[in-house]
Design an enzyme around this catalytic site. Sequence first.
Site, PDB file in Angstrom:
ATOM      1  N   PHE A  51      32.422 -61.033 -35.612  1.00 30.44           N
ATOM      2  CA  PHE A  51      32.266 -59.820 -36.408  1.00 30.44           C
ATOM      3  C   PHE A  51      32.844 -59.984 -37.806  1.00 30.44           C
ATOM      4  O   PHE A  51      32.274 -59.497 -38.801  1.00 30.44           O
ATOM      5  CB  PHE A  51      32.938 -58.645 -35.688  1.00 30.44           C
ATOM      6  CG  PHE A  51      33.019 -57.397 -36.517  1.00 30.44           C
ATOM      7  CD1 PHE A  51      31.864 -56.800 -37.015  1.00 30.44           C
ATOM      8  CD2 PHE A  51      34.241 -56.799 -36.800  1.00 30.44           C
ATOM      9  CE1 PHE A  51      31.925 -55.648 -37.785  1.00 30.44           C
ATOM     10  CE2 PHE A  51      34.313 -55.648 -37.561  1.00 30.44           C
ATOM     11  CZ  PHE A  51      33.156 -55.061 -38.057  1.00 30.44           C
ATOM     12  N   ILE A  71      26.148 -57.093 -31.728  1.00 27.04           N
ATOM     13  CA  ILE A  71      26.290 -56.906 -30.286  1.00 27.04           C
ATOM     14  C   ILE A  71      27.755 -56.576 -30.015  1.00 27.04           C
ATOM     15  O   ILE A  71      28.644 -57.340 -30.374  1.00 27.04           O
ATOM     16  CB  ILE A  71      25.872 -58.171 -29.513  1.00 27.04           C
ATOM     17  CG1 ILE A  71      24.488 -58.640 -29.963  1.00 27.04           C
ATOM     18  CG2 ILE A  71      25.865 -57.915 -28.012  1.00 27.04           C
ATOM     19  CD1 ILE A  71      24.083 -60.001 -29.397  1.00 27.04           C
ATOM     20  N   HIS A 127      25.980 -61.630 -34.092  1.00 29.33           N
ATOM     21  CA  HIS A 127      27.432 -61.655 -33.892  1.00 29.33           C
ATOM     22  C   HIS A 127      27.857 -60.640 -32.840  1.00 29.33           C
ATOM     23  O   HIS A 127      27.160 -59.667 -32.561  1.00 29.33           O
ATOM     24  CB  HIS A 127      28.170 -61.369 -35.208  1.00 29.33           C
ATOM     25  CG  HIS A 127      28.164 -59.916 -35.606  1.00 29.33           C
ATOM     26  ND1 HIS A 127      29.035 -58.982 -35.075  1.00 29.33           N
ATOM     27  CD2 HIS A 127      27.388 -59.235 -36.492  1.00 29.33           C
ATOM     28  CE1 HIS A 127      28.802 -57.796 -35.613  1.00 29.33           C
ATOM     29  NE2 HIS A 127      27.799 -57.921 -36.477  1.00 29.33           N
ATOM     30  N   CYS A 128      28.994 -60.916 -32.224  1.00 31.16           N
ATOM     31  CA  CYS A 128      29.699 -59.919 -31.416  1.00 31.16           C
ATOM     32  C   CYS A 128      31.093 -59.830 -32.032  1.00 31.16           C
ATOM     33  O   CYS A 128      31.255 -60.118 -33.222  1.00 31.16           O
ATOM     34  CB  CYS A 128      29.718 -60.305 -29.934  1.00 31.16           C
ATOM     35  SG  CYS A 128      30.410 -61.944 -29.601  1.00 31.16           S
ATOM     36  N   ASN A 129      32.086 -59.441 -31.266  1.00 27.57           N
ATOM     37  CA  ASN A 129      33.412 -59.304 -31.868  1.00 27.57           C
ATOM     38  C   ASN A 129      34.011 -60.666 -32.195  1.00 27.57           C
ATOM     39  O   ASN A 129      34.358 -60.958 -33.343  1.00 27.57           O
ATOM     40  CB  ASN A 129      34.344 -58.527 -30.928  1.00 27.57           C
ATOM     41  CG  ASN A 129      35.602 -58.056 -31.634  1.00 27.57           C
ATOM     42  OD1 ASN A 129      35.810 -58.330 -32.814  1.00 27.57           O
ATOM     43  ND2 ASN A 129      36.454 -57.333 -30.935  1.00 27.57           N
TER      44      ASN A 129
END
Length: 238
Positions: A51, A71, A127-129
Amino acid sequence: MSAMEVNVASQPRLTDEQLRTVVQGPGDVEWRYEMRRECQEILPGLFLGPFVASKSLETLQSLGITHIVCIRDAKEAFSVKPRFPGTFQYMTLDVEDNEEQNLIRLFPGAKDFINTAIANGGRVLVHCNGGISLSPSFVVMFVMQYYQLSWEDALHMVQNRRYCISPNGGFLTQIKEYEAIYKANIAVASYPQAHRQASRRKRTDDDDEDEENRLEDRKRPLVKEESEDMDPNAMEMS
Protein backbone atom coordinates in the site's frame (compact mmCIF):
# COMPACT_ATOMS: atom_id res chain seq x y z
CA MET A 1 -14.11 -10.19 -24.67
CA SER A 2 -11.45 -7.51 -24.43
CA ALA A 3 -8.53 -7.20 -26.80
CA MET A 4 -6.12 -8.24 -24.08
CA GLU A 5 -8.09 -11.40 -23.35
CA VAL A 6 -7.87 -12.32 -27.01
CA ASN A 7 -4.11 -11.78 -26.89
CA VAL A 8 -3.77 -13.82 -23.73
CA ALA A 9 -5.82 -16.68 -25.16
CA SER A 10 -3.81 -16.68 -28.40
CA GLN A 11 -0.40 -16.15 -26.81
CA PRO A 12 2.02 -18.68 -28.36
CA ARG A 13 3.38 -21.36 -26.12
CA LEU A 14 6.85 -20.48 -24.87
CA THR A 15 9.81 -22.65 -25.71
CA ASP A 16 11.57 -24.31 -22.80
CA GLU A 17 14.34 -21.72 -22.98
CA GLN A 18 11.89 -18.81 -23.08
CA LEU A 19 9.96 -20.34 -20.19
CA ARG A 20 13.09 -20.57 -18.06
CA THR A 21 13.99 -16.96 -18.86
CA VAL A 22 10.51 -15.69 -17.96
CA VAL A 23 10.35 -17.63 -14.70
CA GLN A 24 13.89 -16.78 -13.58
CA GLY A 25 13.46 -13.07 -14.23
CA PRO A 26 16.28 -10.52 -14.23
CA GLY A 27 19.38 -12.05 -12.73
CA ASP A 28 21.14 -8.76 -12.02
CA VAL A 29 18.79 -7.56 -9.27
CA GLU A 30 20.14 -7.69 -5.73
CA TRP A 31 17.19 -7.82 -3.34
CA ARG A 32 17.34 -5.43 -0.40
CA TYR A 33 15.04 -5.42 2.58
CA GLU A 34 13.81 -1.88 1.90
CA MET A 35 12.53 -3.04 -1.51
CA ARG A 36 9.57 -4.55 0.34
CA ARG A 37 8.20 -1.00 0.50
CA GLU A 38 8.54 -0.53 -3.27
CA CYS A 39 6.63 -2.06 -6.17
CA GLN A 40 8.14 -4.31 -8.81
CA GLU A 41 7.18 -4.89 -12.46
CA ILE A 42 6.10 -8.52 -12.81
CA LEU A 43 5.28 -8.48 -16.51
CA PRO A 44 5.12 -5.55 -18.94
CA GLY A 45 2.56 -3.11 -17.61
CA LEU A 46 1.77 -5.02 -14.39
CA PHE A 47 3.29 -4.00 -11.06
CA LEU A 48 2.97 -5.55 -7.60
CA GLY A 49 3.66 -3.88 -4.28
CA PRO A 50 2.45 -2.74 -0.86
CA PHE A 51 0.00 0.00 0.00
CA VAL A 52 2.80 2.42 0.82
CA ALA A 53 3.88 2.31 -2.84
CA SER A 54 0.45 3.59 -3.86
CA LYS A 55 0.74 6.67 -1.63
CA SER A 56 3.47 8.44 -3.61
CA LEU A 57 1.99 10.37 -6.52
CA GLU A 58 5.46 11.13 -7.82
CA THR A 59 6.44 7.44 -7.87
CA LEU A 60 3.22 6.35 -9.53
CA GLN A 61 3.54 8.96 -12.24
CA SER A 62 7.21 8.14 -12.83
CA LEU A 63 6.20 4.51 -13.44
CA GLY A 64 3.43 5.55 -15.80
CA ILE A 65 0.74 3.92 -13.64
CA THR A 66 -2.78 4.55 -14.90
CA HIS A 67 -4.84 1.93 -13.01
CA ILE A 68 -4.65 0.62 -9.45
CA VAL A 69 -6.18 -2.51 -7.93
CA CYS A 70 -6.53 -1.85 -4.20
CA ILE A 71 -7.07 -5.13 -2.33
CA ARG A 72 -7.68 -4.74 1.37
CA ASP A 73 -9.05 -6.50 4.39
CA ALA A 74 -12.42 -4.96 5.21
CA LYS A 75 -11.04 -3.93 8.62
CA GLU A 76 -8.41 -1.79 6.86
CA ALA A 77 -10.88 0.22 4.78
CA PHE A 78 -10.37 3.37 6.86
CA SER A 79 -6.66 3.49 6.03
CA VAL A 80 -6.01 1.34 2.94
CA LYS A 81 -7.96 3.22 0.30
CA PRO A 82 -7.57 5.04 -3.03
CA ARG A 83 -5.45 8.13 -2.47
CA PHE A 84 -5.70 9.79 -5.90
CA PRO A 85 -9.14 8.91 -7.34
CA GLY A 86 -9.02 11.91 -9.65
CA THR A 87 -5.71 10.85 -11.18
CA PHE A 88 -5.90 7.05 -11.50
CA GLN A 89 -8.66 4.56 -12.22
CA TYR A 90 -9.20 2.31 -9.22
CA MET A 91 -10.70 -1.07 -8.53
CA THR A 92 -11.17 -1.73 -4.81
CA LEU A 93 -11.71 -5.24 -3.45
CA ASP A 94 -12.77 -5.73 0.17
CA VAL A 95 -11.75 -9.18 1.35
CA GLU A 96 -10.73 -11.03 4.48
CA ASP A 97 -7.02 -11.68 4.72
CA ASN A 98 -7.34 -15.21 6.05
CA GLU A 99 -7.07 -18.74 4.69
CA GLU A 100 -10.84 -19.14 4.29
CA GLN A 101 -11.25 -16.19 1.91
CA ASN A 102 -12.37 -17.28 -1.58
CA LEU A 103 -10.04 -15.51 -4.01
CA ILE A 104 -11.01 -17.52 -7.09
CA ARG A 105 -14.51 -16.03 -6.98
CA LEU A 106 -13.09 -12.48 -6.93
CA PHE A 107 -10.30 -13.03 -9.44
CA PRO A 108 -12.27 -12.76 -12.74
CA GLY A 109 -13.27 -9.16 -12.02
CA ALA A 110 -9.69 -8.19 -11.22
CA LYS A 111 -8.41 -10.04 -14.29
CA ASP A 112 -10.84 -8.19 -16.55
CA PHE A 113 -9.84 -4.85 -15.02
CA ILE A 114 -6.13 -5.56 -15.61
CA ASN A 115 -6.74 -6.95 -19.10
CA THR A 116 -8.72 -3.90 -20.18
CA ALA A 117 -6.18 -1.47 -18.74
CA ILE A 118 -3.18 -3.06 -20.44
CA ALA A 119 -5.07 -3.57 -23.72
CA ASN A 120 -5.64 0.18 -23.82
CA GLY A 121 -2.00 1.02 -23.17
CA GLY A 122 -2.34 1.41 -19.41
CA ARG A 123 -0.03 0.29 -16.61
CA VAL A 124 -1.47 -1.34 -13.51
CA LEU A 125 -0.37 -1.48 -9.89
CA VAL A 126 -1.87 -4.29 -7.80
CA HIS A 127 -1.40 -3.82 -4.06
CA CYS A 128 -2.69 -4.88 -0.67
CA ASN A 129 -1.44 -3.60 2.67
CA GLY A 130 1.93 -5.33 2.80
CA GLY A 131 2.19 -6.80 -0.70
CA ILE A 132 3.17 -10.14 0.85
CA SER A 133 0.22 -12.55 0.63
CA LEU A 134 -3.09 -11.15 -0.61
CA SER A 135 -2.25 -9.10 -3.71
CA PRO A 136 0.57 -11.47 -4.80
CA SER A 137 -1.98 -14.31 -4.93
CA PHE A 138 -4.02 -12.39 -7.51
CA VAL A 139 -0.90 -11.57 -9.53
CA VAL A 140 0.32 -15.18 -9.47
CA MET A 141 -3.03 -16.34 -10.87
CA PHE A 142 -2.88 -13.63 -13.53
CA VAL A 143 0.62 -14.46 -14.80
CA MET A 144 -0.18 -18.18 -14.60
CA GLN A 145 -2.93 -17.73 -17.16
CA TYR A 146 -1.10 -15.04 -19.15
CA TYR A 147 1.92 -17.26 -19.84
CA GLN A 148 0.02 -20.55 -19.42
CA LEU A 149 2.35 -21.64 -16.64
CA SER A 150 2.04 -24.26 -13.95
CA TRP A 151 1.20 -22.86 -10.54
CA GLU A 152 4.78 -23.57 -9.35
CA ASP A 153 6.36 -21.68 -12.25
CA ALA A 154 3.93 -18.78 -11.84
CA LEU A 155 4.72 -18.54 -8.13
CA HIS A 156 8.47 -18.66 -8.79
CA MET A 157 8.15 -16.05 -11.51
CA VAL A 158 6.52 -13.55 -9.16
CA GLN A 159 8.90 -14.44 -6.30
CA ASN A 160 11.90 -13.88 -8.54
CA ARG A 161 10.76 -10.28 -9.05
CA ARG A 162 9.35 -9.56 -5.60
CA TYR A 163 11.34 -11.81 -3.28
CA CYS A 164 9.30 -11.16 -0.16
CA ILE A 165 5.94 -12.62 -1.26
CA SER A 166 4.52 -15.51 0.75
CA PRO A 167 0.83 -16.41 0.11
CA ASN A 168 -0.80 -18.04 3.12
CA GLY A 169 -1.74 -21.72 3.00
CA GLY A 170 -5.33 -21.16 1.95
CA PHE A 171 -4.35 -18.79 -0.86
CA LEU A 172 -1.65 -21.21 -2.05
CA THR A 173 -4.24 -24.00 -2.25
CA GLN A 174 -6.46 -21.80 -4.41
CA ILE A 175 -3.51 -20.89 -6.64
CA LYS A 176 -2.99 -24.62 -7.24
CA GLU A 177 -6.70 -25.09 -7.96
CA TYR A 178 -6.72 -22.21 -10.42
CA GLU A 179 -4.24 -24.00 -12.70
CA ALA A 180 -6.86 -26.67 -13.47
CA ILE A 181 -9.56 -24.01 -13.91
CA TYR A 182 -7.71 -21.86 -16.44
CA LYS A 183 -6.52 -24.90 -18.40
CA ALA A 184 -10.08 -26.19 -18.61
CA ASN A 185 -11.26 -22.77 -19.86
CA ILE A 186 -8.56 -22.77 -22.55
CA ALA A 187 -9.53 -26.29 -23.62
CA VAL A 188 -13.17 -25.29 -23.96
CA ALA A 189 -12.31 -22.11 -25.85
CA SER A 190 -10.00 -23.97 -28.27
CA TYR A 191 -12.46 -26.80 -28.97
CA PRO A 192 -13.45 -26.44 -32.64
CA GLN A 193 -16.59 -24.37 -33.07
CA ALA A 194 -17.92 -26.83 -35.65
CA HIS A 195 -17.68 -29.68 -33.15
CA ARG A 196 -19.51 -27.65 -30.53
CA GLN A 197 -22.26 -26.83 -33.03
CA ALA A 198 -22.50 -30.47 -34.14
CA SER A 199 -22.76 -31.55 -30.53
CA ARG A 200 -25.52 -29.03 -29.91
CA ARG A 201 -27.35 -30.17 -33.05
CA LYS A 202 -27.08 -33.80 -31.96
CA ARG A 203 -28.45 -32.95 -28.53
CA THR A 204 -31.29 -31.00 -30.18
CA ASP A 205 -32.08 -33.88 -32.54
CA ASP A 206 -32.03 -36.35 -29.67
CA ASP A 207 -34.32 -34.09 -27.64
CA ASP A 208 -36.73 -33.81 -30.59
CA GLU A 209 -36.75 -37.57 -31.02
CA ASP A 210 -37.40 -38.08 -27.32
CA GLU A 211 -40.26 -35.60 -27.45
CA GLU A 212 -41.78 -37.38 -30.45
CA ASN A 213 -41.54 -40.70 -28.62
CA ARG A 214 -43.23 -39.19 -25.57
CA LEU A 215 -46.04 -37.80 -27.72
CA GLU A 216 -46.47 -41.16 -29.44
CA ASP A 217 -46.63 -42.91 -26.07
CA ARG A 218 -49.37 -40.53 -24.95
CA LYS A 219 -51.38 -41.34 -28.08
CA ARG A 220 -51.32 -45.07 -27.39
CA PRO A 221 -54.35 -46.30 -25.39
CA LEU A 222 -53.50 -47.31 -21.87
CA VAL A 223 -56.18 -50.09 -21.93
CA LYS A 224 -56.90 -52.30 -24.92
CA GLU A 225 -60.28 -51.99 -26.56
CA GLU A 226 -62.78 -54.44 -25.20
CA SER A 227 -63.22 -56.01 -28.65
CA GLU A 228 -59.53 -56.89 -28.80
CA ASP A 229 -59.50 -59.02 -25.64
CA MET A 230 -62.99 -60.42 -25.41
CA ASP A 231 -63.69 -63.94 -26.70
CA PRO A 232 -67.03 -63.69 -28.53
CA ASN A 233 -67.90 -67.22 -27.41
CA ALA A 234 -66.95 -66.74 -23.81
CA MET A 235 -70.49 -65.91 -22.69
CA GLU A 236 -72.19 -68.69 -24.70
CA MET A 237 -73.63 -71.57 -22.75
CA SER A 238 -72.05 -74.91 -23.51
